[in-house]
Design an enzyme around this catalytic site. Sequence first.
Site, PDB file in Angstrom:
ATOM      1  N   HIS A 164     -95.997 -26.279 -46.186  1.00 36.03           N
ATOM      2  CA  HIS A 164     -94.676 -26.670 -45.593  1.00 36.03           C
ATOM      3  C   HIS A 164     -94.290 -27.926 -46.070  1.00 36.03           C
ATOM      4  O   HIS A 164     -94.674 -28.565 -46.458  1.00 36.03           O
ATOM      5  CB  HIS A 164     -94.876 -26.720 -44.211  1.00 36.03           C
ATOM      6  N   TYR A 204    -100.348 -34.617 -36.459  1.00 38.22           N
ATOM      7  CA  TYR A 204     -99.435 -34.918 -37.331  1.00 38.22           C
ATOM      8  C   TYR A 204     -98.735 -35.999 -36.937  1.00 38.22           C
ATOM      9  O   TYR A 204     -98.368 -36.115 -36.054  1.00 38.22           O
ATOM     10  CB  TYR A 204     -98.492 -33.881 -37.707  1.00 38.22           C
TER      11      TYR A 204
END
Length: 195
Positions: A71, A140
């Site tokens: 991604h 994250y």
Amino acid sequence: MDKGEQAVNRFAFTPLKLEGAFLIDCFYAGDARGGLTKSYEKQQFEMAGISFQLHETFFSRSDKNVIRGLHFQLYRPQAKLVTVIKGSAWDVIVDLRRDSVTYKKWVSVELTEDSHRSVYVPRGFGHGFLSLADDTVMLYQCDGAYDKDTDSGIRYDDPQIGIRWPVDKNASIHSDRDLHLPYLRVYEKQDKEVT
């Protein structure tokens, strides 16, 4: 410090083979009660030459053999600090900066809840991982706002990249979205790059 307490009272930054990417040994202090891990401290990062402005934080939970990625945001990329806070993962980053000498190269690092390590993923990189255990939780921390309109990615098995995932292809688990991501050649033909 209590008797028996162990501490790493500083961060350690190890450059990876892709320019600007780092494996980070985080601050950790622990004893018989448990432990504390600090994954980010602005001054420590700046001393290592990393400018990082936290914009968002989120978690993902994955079962064993889940592959997420690869991604990135196409026109407004985020820098990311990724850390496993439960379980373990085989974390992968890919340099997608066309002007880089390591364009299309990748590196992998195993992250575990007990390693107290993070990977710093600069802007212009693709990111993905393989969960090595059930209930793996990935944290994250992102520099740059999420932009749904430029959220994109490339196939985990792109032959131009050639990642050797340590799981049988038939055993790996993917989202429909990830299985329908384009190959890198599609971006190259359209003259699109991660900027």
